[in-house]
Design an enzyme around this catalytic site. Structure first.
Site, PDB file in Angstrom:
ATOM      1  N   LYS A  42      46.448  43.466  54.690  1.00 32.55           N
ATOM      2  CA  LYS A  42      46.957  42.122  54.927  1.00 32.55           C
ATOM      3  C   LYS A  42      47.279  41.886  56.410  1.00 32.55           C
ATOM      4  O   LYS A  42      47.040  40.792  56.933  1.00 32.55           O
ATOM      5  CB  LYS A  42      48.211  41.894  54.079  1.00 32.55           C
ATOM      6  CG  LYS A  42      48.590  40.436  53.962  1.00 32.55           C
ATOM      7  CD  LYS A  42      49.681  40.234  52.929  1.00 32.55           C
ATOM      8  CE  LYS A  42      50.058  38.766  52.813  1.00 32.55           C
ATOM      9  NZ  LYS A  42      51.143  38.564  51.835  1.00 32.55           N
ATOM     10  N   PHE A  95      53.806  48.127  46.552  1.00 31.26           N
ATOM     11  CA  PHE A  95      53.546  47.203  45.458  1.00 31.26           C
ATOM     12  C   PHE A  95      52.066  46.798  45.451  1.00 31.26           C
ATOM     13  O   PHE A  95      51.509  46.402  46.463  1.00 31.26           O
ATOM     14  CB  PHE A  95      54.419  45.958  45.610  1.00 31.26           C
ATOM     15  CG  PHE A  95      54.147  44.933  44.547  1.00 31.26           C
ATOM     16  CD1 PHE A  95      54.385  45.219  43.201  1.00 31.26           C
ATOM     17  CD2 PHE A  95      53.622  43.691  44.881  1.00 31.26           C
ATOM     18  CE1 PHE A  95      54.118  44.279  42.218  1.00 31.26           C
ATOM     19  CE2 PHE A  95      53.352  42.750  43.897  1.00 31.26           C
ATOM     20  CZ  PHE A  95      53.600  43.043  42.568  1.00 31.26           C
ATOM     21  N   GLN A  96      51.423  46.924  44.312  1.00 32.05           N
ATOM     22  CA  GLN A  96      50.006  46.588  44.132  1.00 32.05           C
ATOM     23  C   GLN A  96      49.100  47.340  45.089  1.00 32.05           C
ATOM     24  O   GLN A  96      48.063  46.837  45.516  1.00 32.05           O
ATOM     25  CB  GLN A  96      49.788  45.075  44.239  1.00 32.05           C
ATOM     26  CG  GLN A  96      50.513  44.342  43.114  1.00 32.05           C
ATOM     27  CD  GLN A  96      49.982  42.954  42.864  1.00 32.05           C
ATOM     28  OE1 GLN A  96      49.609  42.251  43.798  1.00 32.05           O
ATOM     29  NE2 GLN A  96      49.952  42.564  41.612  1.00 32.05           N
ATOM     30  N   MET A 108      24.745  46.814  17.132  1.00 30.97           N
ATOM     31  CA  MET A 108      24.031  47.962  17.671  1.00 30.97           C
ATOM     32  C   MET A 108      24.705  49.259  17.258  1.00 30.97           C
ATOM     33  O   MET A 108      24.053  50.251  16.937  1.00 30.97           O
ATOM     34  CB  MET A 108      23.939  47.844  19.198  1.00 30.97           C
ATOM     35  CG  MET A 108      23.036  48.862  19.853  1.00 30.97           C
ATOM     36  SD  MET A 108      21.356  48.794  19.231  1.00 30.97           S
ATOM     37  CE  MET A 108      20.563  47.724  20.418  1.00 30.97           C
ATOM     38  N   GLU A 110      39.079  39.240  37.155  1.00 34.88           N
ATOM     39  CA  GLU A 110      38.242  39.703  38.262  1.00 34.88           C
ATOM     40  C   GLU A 110      36.921  40.321  37.792  1.00 34.88           C
ATOM     41  O   GLU A 110      35.932  40.319  38.526  1.00 34.88           O
ATOM     42  CB  GLU A 110      38.999  40.682  39.158  1.00 34.88           C
ATOM     43  CG  GLU A 110      40.111  40.029  39.981  1.00 34.88           C
ATOM     44  CD  GLU A 110      41.430  39.928  39.236  1.00 34.88           C
ATOM     45  OE1 GLU A 110      41.468  40.196  38.019  1.00 34.88           O
ATOM     46  OE2 GLU A 110      42.431  39.567  39.883  1.00 34.88           O
TER      47      GLU A 110
END
Ligand SMILES: Cc1cc2nc3c(=O)[nH]c(=O)nc-3n(C[C@H](O)[C@H](O)[C@H](O)COP(=O)(O)OP(=O)(O)OC[C@H]3O[C@@H](n4cnc5c(N)ncnc54)[C@H](O)[C@@H]3O)c2cc1C
Ligand SMILES: Cc1ncc(C[n+]2csc(CCOP(=O)(O)OP(=O)(O)O)c2C)c(N)n1
Ligand SMILES: [Mg+2]
Lengths: 604, 181
Positions: free
Chosen positions: A180, A130-131, A499, A68
């Site tokens: 949802k 959940f999640q 760097m 993502e």
């Protein structure tokens, strides 16, 4: 505070016979109405109804990323290179948290994004389902604004509003979190046109004309002026770059730009001083230090620019054009603030300058240019050439030489290679340069290249990368292959987190703690494993042919360009130093304790 | 040579810090208070007092009154940063504007017997505090006024038998006939 629920479709006109549809259908309908044709995303339980709507339709192209974070950077690259809002769709919990780095990146670089996140069903919110994660809580600090949609009747309006907020004023990322059950519920669709004007957010675009008059009057009196331009010119759109070029030509003033503003004025233009700041040119930084009138157009006096604040351009009167009032006087006090969009302000400046037939003092200006030419004579971007080993600066210069006649877009990762790209790839047009400036996110470049290529399918898109950074989002090669995107990853492989190594050399007694790139993969084999072409080059004599082979290859390519390992990026203003205390390329044997004192070491 | 000055290490220059009362009108949407408070914590500004309540039910508008301290530059940034938040209608610096009425309500519990009780009541009367609860061994006083007046009263109650204090924080409004923009 009493969080009284907002009534359904508040304020929006209720059209009789307005279409009824599910929340998931509304998402697609809003995207269509907003002109979205490309969506970057990754599915999961909490967004399955929306994915179901994506199935089998042809209006919106979904690009399945591999992480993502990649979706967010791809959307950024898409947005920055096209001027449109970038859109991503991710699931709840880990999908949302994985997007956080990209959202923060977009916030710091003012990139318009709309990020749609799935959420657990409304009745489970707060139950550690959940999640589940508190997406609006987590992203409150890394978005311009965010929403949790509690009712399907609010959904379409909220999504339209998200696009408006993302793109208006100072652009930025906006999250819309959709439970949802709201995606399944049926409700009334609200069209873009029937959403009323925003109640509270109406950023000022047109400048106050009295301010423009003051600014122009100050410019006309200037003896040592300089334009200091930034990302705001790019944000404002290509018209702003056109007007800027005209104003620069008309006034005859020199111009420098931040990392984020490169391309708004052409690097081949006569007034160009190169980039300014920590790794800016000698002439740009000296002009900033010694000027008497500084004209800041869409830049934000970032600390990479100002260095020591008390020594920053001590004798200049400063004009600051910015659409965001918080940018004004944030770190540097200015004489003339002009709040407005760059395009509008530049147009007003040009009109006034022409109408009043203004001219700056020609002899003062000529003398100023003579001083600048002397600084230019220091050739601060020079480097020791080599026939044995490829110098990274040389590699970028050759890349430029071999691609400049095409429509080429450059993205970068973060590190020395990013600075060398900024210094040595001469940008002629706006929106051709996608880099992570504010957050400095390693792993930005490859997904951003994918997003850019989606927006410009026929263009040449190159990610100038470091071997360290590229591994942070390497998985996106798979995305490139899936969509046959011919992105080119050009790795300046110095086998160091260069760097970091440079700072350790200069500031930490050459103690190279954990900055060597151990156990690197064989990038040629890795390219092969992904189904891309892998090329390696280490002999300067083969460089051009390798770059040409990369350009000619119709597939995605990874070039492992093996460069000198301990090259430092100069010029450099060490942290805590003034603009006229730069380290130059010929300063390599400097006494380090003299260069950076203990205080400077504390800075970043 | 001066110590290097950067946004990171700029030493706290001894510049005059003053207290300002900001009146913020916001759309009463979920999370708006978190946004306002988060701006202060995220950017390192302080909140000395905060009150919030809906003031126009039909329009879903709440007023947040914040007392904060800072240099004039910091206060200007705070004001602009608040104004930039999407659900914020307006921000007014009442201190800068001058002429504002500022009030706070406090409830102060004092316990004691005999002479202490008498003394507490005498002081309460002088401060125009009301007794809103009483037992044989305690009082709860309600006092409205400037924050400094409440501070003063609380200090006087301390030796007498101060038990605990609950304060609302400052509510403020501009004087005169106009509506705050
Ligand atoms: C390793 C590394 C080194 C770096 N070194 C340098 C360096 O040497 N030099 C350098 O320049 N940068 C450097 N940077 C980048 C630096 O950190 C900042 O990201 C950059 O300087 C900010 O650019 P900017 O001032 O143009 O502001 P941006 O972040 O682009 O912000 C744009 C400004 O314009 C305003 N604006 C936006 N839209 C509009 C509009 N439509 N009209 C008017 N105003 C608008 C915004 O409100 C904002 O104030 C480096 C970054 C990294 C990672
Ligand atoms: C996600 C992330 N982690 C750490 C850093 C700190 N950092 C900045 S540059 C750099 C080294 C990058 O190495 P490489 O990609 O090889 O580029 P080089 O400097 O060698 O060109 C690191 C670790 C960062 N910018 N981003
Ligand atoms: Mg490296």
């Amino acid at each position: 505070m009493s969080a009284s629920p907002i009534p359904a479709a508040q304020g929006a006109k209720q059209v009789t016979g307005a279409p009824q549809m599910t929340g998931a259908q509304m998402v697609l309908q809003v995207l269509r109405e907003q002109g979205v044709t490309t969506l970057f995303g990754y599915p999961g339980g909490a967004v399955l109804p929306i994915y179901d709507q994506l199935y089998g339709q042809g209006d919106i192209r979904h690009v399945l990323v591999r992480h993502e974070q990649g979706a967010a950077h791809a959307a950024e690259g898409y947005a920055r290179s096209s001027g449109k809002v970038g859109v991503l769709l991710v699931t709840s919990g880990p999908g949302a948290t994985n997007a956080v780095t990209g959202l923060t990146d977009a916030l710091l670089d003012s990139i318009p994004l709309v990020c749609i996140t799935g959420q657990v069903p409304s009745h489970l919110i707060g139950s550690d389902a959940f999640q589940e994660c508190d997406t609006v809580g987590i992203t409150r600090h890394c978005t311009k604004h965010n929403y949790l949609v509690r009712s399907v009747e609010d959904l379409a309006r909220t999504l339209h509003e998200a696009f408006y907020v993302a793109a208006s004023g100072r652009p930025g990322p906006v999250v819309v979190d959709i439970p949802k059950d709201v995606q399944f519920a049926r409700g009334t669709y609200v069209t873009k046109r029937s959403v009323p004007e925003h109640k509270t957010y109406r950023p000022r675009v047109e400048p106050e004309i009295a301010r423009v008059e003051q600014a122009v009057a100050l410019m006309a009196q200037a003896r040592r002026p300089v334009f200091y331009t930034g990302g705001g010119v790019i944000n404002s759109g290509p018209e702003a770059s056109k007007l800027l070029r005209e104003l620069v030509q008309l006034t005859g003033f020199p111009i420098t730009s931040t990392l984020m503003g490169l391309g708004s004025y052409p690097a081949s233009g006569p007034a160009w001083l190169g980039m300014l700041g920590m790794h800016g040119t000698y002439e740009a930084n000296h002009a900033m230090h010694d000027c008497d009138v500084m004209i800041n157009i869409g830049a934000r006096f970032d600390d990479r620019i100002t260095g020591r604040l008390d020594a920053f351009s001590p004798d200049s009167a400063k004009i600051h054009v910015d659409i965001d009032p918080t940018s004004i006087n944030k770190t540097v006090r200015v004489a003339v603030p002009v709040i407005g969009d760059c395009t509008e302000v530049l147009r007003a400046m040009l009109d006034l300058w022409k109408a009043r037939d203004l001219k700056a003092d020609a002899s003062a200006l000529a003398e100023w240019w003579r001083a600048i030419d002397k600084w230019r004579g220091r050739k601060s971007l020079s480097f020791r050439p080599s026939t044995e080993v490829i110098k990274p600066q040389h590699a970028v210069r050759r890349l430029h030489a071999l691609t400049k006649h095409r429509e080429t877009y450059i993205t970068t990762e973060v590190g020395q290679h990013q600075m060398w790209a900024a210094q040595h790839y001469d940008f002629e047009e706006p929106n051709r340069w996608m880099t992570s400036g504010g957050l400095g996110t390693m792993g930005y470049g490859l997904p951003a290249a994918i997003g850019t290529q989606m927006a410009h399918p026929d263009a040449l898109v190159i990610d100038i990368a470091g071997e360290g950074s590229i591994l942070m989002n390497m998985q996106e090669m798979s995305t490139a292959l899936q969509y046959r995107l011919p992105v080119k990853v050009f790795i300046l492989n110095n086998e160091y987190l260069g760097m970091v190594r440079q700072w350790q050399e200069l500031l930490h007694g050459k103690r190279y703690s954990e900055s060597y790139s151990h156990s690197l993969p064989d990038f040629v084999k890795l390219a092969d494993a992904y189904g891309a072409l892998g090329l390696r080059v280490s002999d300067p004599a083969d460089l051009d042919a390798t770059i040409q082979a990369m350009i000619d290859e119709p597939r995605a390519v990874i070039v492992d360009c093996v460069v000198s390992k301990e090259e430092n990026c100069y010029p450099m203003i060490p942290s805590g130093k003034a603009h006229n205390e730069m380290l130059m390329p010929d300063d390599w044997d400097v006494d380090l304790d003299r260069v950076v004192d203990a205080k400077g070491r504390e800075l970043v | 040579m001066n110590a290097p000055l950067s946004p990171y290490t700029a030493p706290p220059t001894p510049r005059p810090v003053s207290s300002h009362t900001l009146s913020v009108l916001v759309d009463n949407e979920p999370g708006v208070l978190a946004r306002v408070v988060g701006m202060f914590s995220g950017r390192g500004y302080n909140i000395a007092s905060l009150t919030v309540a809906e003031v126009a039910h039909a329009d879903h508008v709440s007023r947040i009154t914040i007392v904060t301290a800072g240099t004039p530059e910091e206060i200007e940034q705070v004001t602009l940063q608040l104004d930039r938040l999407v659900p914020v209608h307006s921000v007014t610096d009442l201190t800068l504007r001058g002429e504002a009425v500022e009030r706070e309500l406090a409830m102060i519990k004092v316990a004691g017997r005999g002479e202490d009780r008498q003394e507490a009541l005498r002081l309460a009367e002088a401060f125009r505090a009301r007794v809103v609860d009483a037992s044989t061994a305690s009082f709860v006083f309600e006092l409205t006024g400037a924050a400094s007046k409440i501070d003063h009263f609380v200090e006087l109650m301390r030796p007498i038998g101060l038990v605990e204090v609950s304060r609302t924080g400052v509510a403020a409004i501009a004087r005169g006939p106009e509506k705050t923009p």
